[in-house]
Design an enzyme around this catalytic site. Structure first.
Site, PDB file in Angstrom:
ATOM      1  N   SER A 106      63.015  19.711  23.927  1.00 59.95           N
ATOM      2  CA  SER A 106      63.695  20.736  24.716  1.00 59.95           C
ATOM      3  C   SER A 106      65.208  20.630  24.732  1.00 59.95           C
ATOM      4  O   SER A 106      65.891  21.617  24.994  1.00 59.95           O
ATOM      5  CB  SER A 106      63.187  20.696  26.160  1.00 59.95           C
ATOM      6  OG  SER A 106      63.499  19.453  26.775  1.00 59.95           O
ATOM      7  N   HIS A 161      57.564  23.528  25.700  1.00 60.33           N
ATOM      8  CA  HIS A 161      58.624  24.404  25.199  1.00 60.33           C
ATOM      9  C   HIS A 161      58.227  25.127  23.913  1.00 60.33           C
ATOM     10  O   HIS A 161      59.041  25.830  23.327  1.00 60.33           O
ATOM     11  CB  HIS A 161      59.911  23.608  24.984  1.00 60.33           C
ATOM     12  CG  HIS A 161      60.514  23.122  26.263  1.00 60.33           C
ATOM     13  ND1 HIS A 161      61.433  23.853  26.988  1.00 60.33           N
ATOM     14  CD2 HIS A 161      60.300  21.974  26.963  1.00 60.33           C
ATOM     15  CE1 HIS A 161      61.778  23.168  28.073  1.00 60.33           C
ATOM     16  NE2 HIS A 161      61.106  22.035  28.080  1.00 60.33           N
ATOM     17  N   LYS A 176      57.368  28.063  32.034  1.00 59.26           N
ATOM     18  CA  LYS A 176      58.484  28.387  31.147  1.00 59.26           C
ATOM     19  C   LYS A 176      58.233  29.757  30.516  1.00 59.26           C
ATOM     20  O   LYS A 176      58.460  30.773  31.158  1.00 59.26           O
ATOM     21  CB  LYS A 176      58.683  27.256  30.146  1.00 59.26           C
ATOM     22  CG  LYS A 176      59.145  25.978  30.859  1.00 59.26           C
ATOM     23  CD  LYS A 176      59.375  24.833  29.940  1.00 59.26           C
ATOM     24  CE  LYS A 176      59.993  23.640  30.666  1.00 59.26           C
ATOM     25  NZ  LYS A 176      59.180  23.095  31.773  1.00 59.26           N
TER      26      LYS A 176
END
Length: 396
Positions: free
Chosen positions: A185, A213, A243
């Site tokens: 990330s 991610h 996310k």
């Protein structure tokens, strides 16, 4: 307060501030979208993990409201008593569909998930080969398991093979796991899963990929394992729902017997109240959007490529990112903090990332364009980067 505690806190906080390692927390006054309001000022937001813009999606907001009307605001119990709603079962079926596995289990957060799943499978008779740049939640999950943790040089497959051979042939361990982020990330690079899986097969390693991610971002939205076509080869696919998915929670997807085991042996599942109905309903809706269309994924990548090219042209060090995650690596921590502060003053929110999140001397601002940014917003941000970068001598 204890005098010793007061002295400990005061001395260490002062040290952090003097070294440029203390991050101030800013309150966002409204939704976390392409533009946010902080301190009454509108700022172009380049610090969000809301990759696809789903955190503010109107359809998902309505699903959450409807779920509250039907189920209430909380699940009311842990999953194993009577906190499992039919919504949780629907979510887990949707997660298995999303990740291409037999089954899935959901948790309250991605961090919570790594603590739960790693320690449920590995113990002090085992060993874990862990990439040295893995996320803090992986590190803590490994520690909690009691297994011997063997650091592997970042993305170094020769080092992985050597350490896998040594660990498996030593006779010291019952099981050996290799664990890695799917997308790292802070740098934006993608794990070399094809080579890692090849080594895992050679030495019978358990494979665990944290795709926090990558899910929604790589593999046309299906994640890094899907990106490489390895859904049947990776034992444990972990991810977050906070996310790209835009809500909150975590999950592990894999074989049915793995999920059955986690449901009876992973402690956060057993001892923590289930995720709220509103969150679950919104998550199901978000996953369906990602499954049905690559439109948001494609916009995200287009924006990422645009910002990356602009920053590189200006002369910033953007590292080796292979994804829309685009760091501007500054180096010295105080300068990084100063750069972030000046960007904010000029209308761009890009948070400083310093040790211990990244190695000492590798301070950066982590830029994250999202699907809902316009090119006009990104152009405005690039103008600010040029102005502040030249002002501080970061670019010429």
């Amino acid at each position: 307060m204890s005098k010793k505690l007061d002295a400990f806190l005061t001395d260490n906080l002062t040290e952090l501030r003097d070294a440029g390692l203390y991050n101030e927390i800013d309150a966002v006054e409204g939704p976390n979208g392409a533009v946010i309001k902080v301190g009454g000022k509108d700022l172009i937001n380049l610090s969000s993990n809301n990759y696809l813009g789903l955190a503010t999606d109107e359809d998902l907001k309505q699903l959450a409201k409807d779920a509250i009307d039907q189920y209430g605001v909380g699940a009311g119990a842990v999953r194993t008593i009577n906190g499992t709603l039919d919504l949780h079962i629907e979510l887990e079926k949707k997660l298995a569909e999303f990740k291409g596995t037999e089954a899935a289990i959901s948790y309250q957060s991605g961090f919570n998930c790594n603590m739960a799943a790693i320690s449920a499978v590995m113990n002090k008779q085992d060993a874990i080969l862990s990439d040295e740049l893995n996320h803090a939640s992986i590190i803590d999950g490994c520690r909690l398991s009691g297994a011997k943790v063997i650091r592997v040089k970042h993305q170094d497959m020769d080092d992985l093979r050597e350490k896998a051979k040594e660990a498996t042939e030593s006779g010291l361990y019952n099981k050996v796991m290799y664990i890695t982020d799917g997308v790292f990330s802070m740098d934006g690079n993608i794990a070399n899963l094809p080579e890692a899986v090849k080594i895992a097969k050679e030495f019978d390693l358990i494979t665990y990929v944290d795709d926090a991610h990558g899910s929604g971002v790589t593999g046309k939205g299906k994640g890094t394992v899907k990106h490489f076509g390895l859904e049947k080869e990776v034992d444990m696919q972990m991810g977050t729902l906070s996310k790209a998915v835009g809500v909150v929670g975590g999950y592990v997807a894999g074989k049915q017997n793995l999920i059955d085991w986690l449901k009876v042996r992973s402690r956060p599942f057993l001892f923590s109240t289930a995720v709220t109905p509103a969150d679950v309903a919104a998550t199901i809706g978000a996953l369906q959007k990602i499954i049905d269309s690559t439109e948001l994924h494609d916009k995200l990548w287009d924006n990422g490529d645009y910002l990356k090219a602009g920053l590189k042209k200006l002369g910033f060090d953007i590292g080796v990112s292979e994804t829309p995650i685009t760091p501007c690596i500054i180096g010295e921590e105080k300068l990084t903090q100063q750069f972030s502060k000046r960007l904010m003053e000029e209308g761009v929110y890009a948070k400083a990332i310093v040790f211990p999140t990244v190695p000492s001397g590798k301070g950066r601002v982590r830029n994250m364009p999202i699907a809902s940014h316009t090119k006009e917003m990104l152009d405005e941000a690039l103008n600010v980067y040029e102005k502040v970068g030249k002002e501080l001598g970061i670019i010429s």
